[in-house]
Structure formats: C-alpha cells, structure tokens
Design an enzyme around this catalytic site. Structure first.
Site, short mmCIF file in Angstrom:
data_model
loop_
_atom_site.label_atom_id
_atom_site.label_comp_id
_atom_site.label_asym_id
_atom_site.label_seq_id
_atom_site.Cartn_x
_atom_site.Cartn_y
_atom_site.Cartn_z
N ALA A 1 42.50 43.19 42.37
CA ALA A 1 41.76 42.69 43.63
C ALA A 1 42.38 43.20 44.97
O ALA A 1 41.77 43.71 45.86
CB ALA A 1 41.57 41.10 43.54
N GLY B 1 47.24 40.18 36.45
CA GLY B 1 46.64 41.34 36.50
C GLY B 1 45.41 41.37 37.37
O GLY B 1 45.20 42.48 38.26
N CYS B 2 44.60 40.45 37.48
CA CYS B 2 43.44 40.35 38.32
C CYS B 2 43.73 40.41 39.62
O CYS B 2 43.08 40.86 40.65
CB CYS B 2 42.53 39.29 37.79
SG CYS B 2 42.23 39.66 36.11
N THR B 3 44.77 39.57 39.98
CA THR B 3 45.27 39.56 41.52
C THR B 3 45.59 40.73 42.18
O THR B 3 45.33 41.31 42.88
CB THR B 3 46.41 38.43 41.62
OG1 THR B 3 45.84 37.10 41.26
CG2 THR B 3 46.77 38.52 42.78
#
EC number: 1.11.1.24
Length: 184
Positions: free
Chosen positions: A75, A70-72
């Site tokens: 970003a 999710g963070c990838t």
C-alpha cells in the site's frame, strides 16, 4: 508462430507450478465489472469499475489483509507512486476481504489517502478475478492487474512478495500507453 510461443509459455508455466494452473485472468480477458464500498482518505463511497474505466486505465490490485506486513509495504509503495499512475491517466484501486471499517483506517494510514481500497467481504470480486488465495480462501492472493479503458486485461502479475507490483504495473501501463496514445 505467436500461438505456438503462447502454448509453449503456458506449458512451461504449468510445469513450473507442478501442473497446477495459475488461476488468474490472462491478458486479453474481459475484466469483470463490479461495484463495491471503498474508502479513500477515510471517506466511504461506492467504487464502480465501469465508471473508473471511462476515465482511463485502472490498476486493480488484490491483497490478503490490511495492516499485515506485506500489505502495508505494498500500500505504501502504491501511495508513493500515485503521481506516476495519475500522469499515465490511471486509477489505482486495492481490494481485500477486509470490512469497510478496517479499510477506512487503512486508507488513511497505509494508503496515505492517495488511492481507494475496496471491501470484498463476500469474496465475489476476488472470485470474478480469480484472485482467491489457494491457502486461505477467505482472502485474496497478491495479484495486480492493469485494465484498459475498453475493459480488457492488458497485464497480470501474481507474487506473494509486495516489492514488484508497483514497478511491474507501471512498466505495463507505460507500454500500454505508448501503444495507445489516444488513451483508448
């Protein structure tokens, strides 16, 4: 009348979350100033919120951990939209509990060198912004803020899904910009 609508909205939000208060800074709150080690394009520097706000609004987003799925996605979404943020005069900064060595790599690969990510290993920034994960207190919950140059929170969005943070913060930033054409 406006106050009654706000009270009703708060009551509905509490009811929807089983009575648990949402721990975030609400629009109108003063955004806490902070400095932190950050990396953009692999280059480490000291990010200073007060200095960033002198240049214009800041989109501050908290994310659980670098290099997770999710963070990838989040970003990369911010990186793809960076020209839109810049056109609105905004600085984008991501914050996580990751160490600066991890963020040096993340800032190059997933952030594509387009914006900075800051290390909050001791969690002080997450705590100041009420962005500590309820389930994993050593990491941040996925929360995005739009902060005016006056240091006031103008928008907050919390959702574990990374998909709507960019469109929602851009919409809020455009609305703020429309009502503040001088940028102050």
């Amino acid at each position: 009348m406006k106050q009654h609508a706000l009270i009703l909205a708060a009551a509905l939000a509490l009811a929807a979350h089983g009575g648990a208060a949402l721990a975030v800074l609400a629009p109108g709150a003063k955004a806490p100033a902070f400095t932190a080690q950050a990396s953009q394009g692999g280059q480490v520097f000291d990010f200073d919120m007060a200095q960033a706000l002198k240049k214009g609004p800041v989109v501050l987003y908290f994310y659980p951990a670098a290099f997770t799925q999710g963070c990838t996605i989040e970003a990369r979404n911010f990186a793809e939209a960076i020209d839109e943020y810049r056109a609105l005069g905004a600085t984008v900064i991501g914050v996580s509990a990751d160490d600066i060595e991890t963020l040096k790599k993340f800032s190059v690969s997933e952030c594509r060198g387009k914006f900075a990510v800051a290390a909050d290993a001791d969690g002080k920034i997450m705590k100041a912004y009420d962005a500590v994960s309820d389930k994993r207190p050593e990491s941040a919950k996925r929360t995005s803020y739009v902060i005016s140059p006056a240091g006031e929170v103008v928008y907050e969005y919390t959702d574990i899904s990374p998909e709507h943070h960019v469109p929602n913060t851009l919409k809020a930033l455009r609305a703020w910009r429309a009502s503040h054409p001088s940028g102050e």
